[in-house]
Enzyme design. Sequence first.
Site, PDB file in Angstrom:
ATOM      1  N   THR A 184      28.731  69.294  40.015  1.00 53.15           N
ATOM      2  CA  THR A 184      28.308  70.106  41.155  1.00 53.15           C
ATOM      3  C   THR A 184      27.843  71.445  40.600  1.00 53.15           C
ATOM      4  O   THR A 184      28.250  71.837  39.497  1.00 53.15           O
ATOM      5  CB  THR A 184      29.472  70.334  42.137  1.00 53.15           C
ATOM      6  OG1 THR A 184      30.514  71.000  41.430  1.00 53.15           O
ATOM      7  CG2 THR A 184      30.007  69.036  42.686  1.00 53.15           C
ATOM      8  N   GLU A 330      28.720  64.619  45.252  1.00 56.45           N
ATOM      9  CA  GLU A 330      29.878  63.730  45.358  1.00 56.45           C
ATOM     10  C   GLU A 330      29.553  62.405  46.030  1.00 56.45           C
ATOM     11  O   GLU A 330      30.352  61.470  45.986  1.00 56.45           O
ATOM     12  CB  GLU A 330      30.993  64.420  46.168  1.00 56.45           C
ATOM     13  CG  GLU A 330      31.679  65.563  45.452  1.00 56.45           C
ATOM     14  CD  GLU A 330      30.966  66.896  45.623  1.00 56.45           C
ATOM     15  OE1 GLU A 330      29.763  66.902  45.948  1.00 56.45           O
ATOM     16  OE2 GLU A 330      31.613  67.937  45.430  1.00 56.45           O
ATOM     17  N   LYS A 439      33.003  84.181  60.863  1.00 53.30           N
ATOM     18  CA  LYS A 439      34.160  84.023  61.745  1.00 53.30           C
ATOM     19  C   LYS A 439      34.340  85.325  62.523  1.00 53.30           C
ATOM     20  O   LYS A 439      34.889  86.292  62.028  1.00 53.30           O
ATOM     21  CB  LYS A 439      35.390  83.657  60.930  1.00 53.30           C
ATOM     22  CG  LYS A 439      35.168  82.337  60.211  1.00 53.30           C
ATOM     23  CD  LYS A 439      36.345  81.865  59.409  1.00 53.30           C
ATOM     24  CE  LYS A 439      35.979  80.582  58.669  1.00 53.30           C
ATOM     25  NZ  LYS A 439      35.308  80.779  57.372  1.00 53.30           N
ATOM     26  N   TRP A 444      33.255  80.774  65.714  1.00 54.41           N
ATOM     27  CA  TRP A 444      32.388  80.574  64.553  1.00 54.41           C
ATOM     28  C   TRP A 444      30.923  80.762  64.929  1.00 54.41           C
ATOM     29  O   TRP A 444      30.461  80.235  65.929  1.00 54.41           O
ATOM     30  CB  TRP A 444      32.568  79.159  63.995  1.00 54.41           C
ATOM     31  CG  TRP A 444      33.858  78.959  63.281  1.00 54.41           C
ATOM     32  CD1 TRP A 444      34.883  79.848  63.182  1.00 54.41           C
ATOM     33  CD2 TRP A 444      34.274  77.787  62.581  1.00 54.41           C
ATOM     34  NE1 TRP A 444      35.908  79.310  62.459  1.00 54.41           N
ATOM     35  CE2 TRP A 444      35.572  78.045  62.075  1.00 54.41           C
ATOM     36  CE3 TRP A 444      33.696  76.546  62.316  1.00 54.41           C
ATOM     37  CZ2 TRP A 444      36.292  77.110  61.338  1.00 54.41           C
ATOM     38  CZ3 TRP A 444      34.404  75.614  61.579  1.00 54.41           C
ATOM     39  CH2 TRP A 444      35.689  75.893  61.084  1.00 54.41           C
TER      40      TRP A 444
HETATM   41  P1  ADP Z   1      26.344  72.038  45.488  1.00 53.56           P
HETATM   42  O1  ADP Z   1      27.345  71.556  46.505  1.00 53.56           O
HETATM   43  O2  ADP Z   1      26.980  72.307  44.194  1.00 53.56           O
HETATM   44  O3  ADP Z   1      25.454  73.130  45.997  1.00 53.56           O
HETATM   45  P2  ADP Z   1      24.893  69.676  46.048  1.00 53.56           P
HETATM   46  O4  ADP Z   1      23.498  69.434  45.661  1.00 53.56           O
HETATM   47  O5  ADP Z   1      25.860  68.596  45.891  1.00 53.56           O
HETATM   48  O6  ADP Z   1      25.338  70.872  45.193  1.00 53.56           O
HETATM   49  O7  ADP Z   1      24.915  70.252  47.519  1.00 53.56           O
HETATM   50  C1  ADP Z   1      25.456  69.554  48.604  1.00 53.56           C
HETATM   51  C2  ADP Z   1      25.430  70.427  49.802  1.00 53.56           C
HETATM   52  O8  ADP Z   1      24.108  70.839  50.095  1.00 53.56           O
HETATM   53  C3  ADP Z   1      25.907  69.781  51.072  1.00 53.56           C
HETATM   54  O9  ADP Z   1      27.307  69.772  51.147  1.00 53.56           O
HETATM   55  C4  ADP Z   1      25.254  70.656  52.129  1.00 53.56           C
HETATM   56  O10 ADP Z   1      25.992  71.833  52.352  1.00 53.56           O
HETATM   57  C5  ADP Z   1      23.953  71.032  51.481  1.00 53.56           C
HETATM   58  N1  ADP Z   1      22.883  70.167  51.984  1.00 53.56           N
HETATM   59  C6  ADP Z   1      22.368  69.068  51.411  1.00 53.56           C
HETATM   60  N2  ADP Z   1      21.388  68.564  52.153  1.00 53.56           N
HETATM   61  C7  ADP Z   1      21.257  69.356  53.242  1.00 53.56           C
HETATM   62  C8  ADP Z   1      20.412  69.353  54.391  1.00 53.56           C
HETATM   63  N3  ADP Z   1      19.469  68.450  54.573  1.00 53.56           N
HETATM   64  N4  ADP Z   1      20.595  70.336  55.291  1.00 53.56           N
HETATM   65  C9  ADP Z   1      21.533  71.288  55.131  1.00 53.56           C
HETATM   66  N5  ADP Z   1      22.357  71.342  54.067  1.00 53.56           N
HETATM   67  C10 ADP Z   1      22.218  70.383  53.134  1.00 53.56           C
END
Ligand code: ADP
Length: 541
Positions: A184, A330, A439, A444
């Site tokens: 990640t 993940e 918050k 929220w």
């Molecule tokens: P990191 O979590 O380390 O930034 P990731 O690429 O695994 O790397 O990111 C996953 C996160 O990205 C998701 O949990 C979400 O918050 C965000 N995300 C992914 N796709 C979308 C989307 N289409 N719209 C909004 N948020 C998104």
Amino acid sequence: MLGLMQEHPLLVSSILRHAARHHHGARIISQDHTGSIIRSTWPEIAANAARLAHGLARLGVKRGERVATLAWNTTPHLEIYHGVSGMGAVLHTVNPRLFKDQIAFILADAADVVMFIDASLLPLLANLADVLPPSLHHVVVLGDGEAPALPIPVLRYADLIAGESDAQDWPVLDERAASSLCYTSGTTGDPKGVLYSHRSTVLHAMAGVMPDVFGLRAVDVVLPVVPMFHVNAWSLPYACPMVGASMVLPGPKLDPASLHALFEAERVTFSAGVPTIWTALLQWLRADPARRFTNPPRLVVGGTALPVPITAGFAEGYGVPILHAWGMTEISPLGSTNARKPENADWSDAEFLAYSRKQGRPHFGVDLRALDGTGAPIAQDDKAYGELEVQGHWVASAYFNRETDPAFTPDGWMRTGDVVTIDELGCIEIVDRAKDVIKSGGEWISSITLENIVLAHPDVQLAAVIPAHHPKWDERPLLLVVRKPGTDPSKDSILATYEGRIAKWWVHDAVEFVDSLPLTATGKLWKAELKKAWADYRLPG
Ligand code: ADP
């Protein structure tokens, strides 16, 4: 009574074997950092993947050992993807845009034994020389260039595979064996490793080609803009050979003009990337009315929410449809896409465009639920907020090298850290990351909703909403705006975009103009960094 069907382990090697045997006609086009193009085919990729596996075995790489790549989307990287996993070693893709100490942490955590690095990244290798892990015994350079002096041997890719057999004698592995590893991005704390299996990778790719996901076919020409170091390029290095599609690998040249030239020259039909890429491409197209697509491709976007004006700009101006997808490292990463259902099949294009801001619904193989603060499932009423949890065949059950993590629930789900609403059609909308919601007085406020509204202002290029400390309400939203070059919008005109679109108590008056906003290595707004930088901000009044 058991069924009487054959059983074959689901292995990554079976994908390339299929492509090499049945899809000779597909083209694999690869552009390197100098802009020069190499053309090959699935049988040639399969032959080189086999040579590579034999070459790595000669260097002493064993099953289960991790092999790192610091590389762009190119043919050699594709060969490494399949060769490393195919031989039973673990492909570990590393994002070269991470900071040195993050890369050092990741290489040490993975205990990589061999590292492949693109020739254009040799300055990075020199910079990493003093933090390479003790486990590393060879570095292999993709392309030509002067490698820095290292205490371990540095080989050239061409030399490693030259003279090796192209016999595709892939071992029959346990399908649960690890095939690849991805970290990640570590925007909060140290990066965490997600260890994919052969089984999860094959099933995820099979889901990826389904019609309401990427809808890939043998006649498609697929250009992954999403890097092969960003969560398996969203399955495309597996999904394309699975269906026999052609691939166009752009290397590091991802500016709009270079991408558009490749789209046109290679007749690309499908592409995937993060919103920043498509936003830049749309701006570039609009700068000259002569810029069009001869054959409009289908686009997929994910990683962060895609603002509706971008989807609308592509659809209405260029006939280019964009599918909105949600995922995370993940979960391999595909979790949901916003494709039509019977209930909204008849909606007008305009109605569906507005709806496309949502992240969609899960596909067979993953399940989603969202729980409120008490642990109860939220109502599917498009209003209630809950934290999204996920379960399925390509969802992590633990992090690499970590005994436990609060992300994994005792009843077998994974907490995503995303706050969502769910509507009557079962479609999720990410309203925020749990750590980024504002918050305010026990309620929220979604920072993402505020950002999306403000992005519709014609003079706003980028916007970020972060919490500012408030003596009475704990937190109130602070909006940071990057203006489009040559414009000078007033704060009032920006705040006017909220009118009638959100609850009154969400509207705030803290707006600051900035020259730029920090982005993470995967192109997302780096809110943690912004919160640090603005920690002492005093709200007006
Ligand atoms: P990191 O979590 O380390 O930034 P990731 O690429 O695994 O790397 O990111 C996953 C996160 O990205 C998701 O949990 C979400 O918050 C965000 N995300 C992914 N796709 C979308 C989307 N289409 N719209 C909004 N948020 C998104």
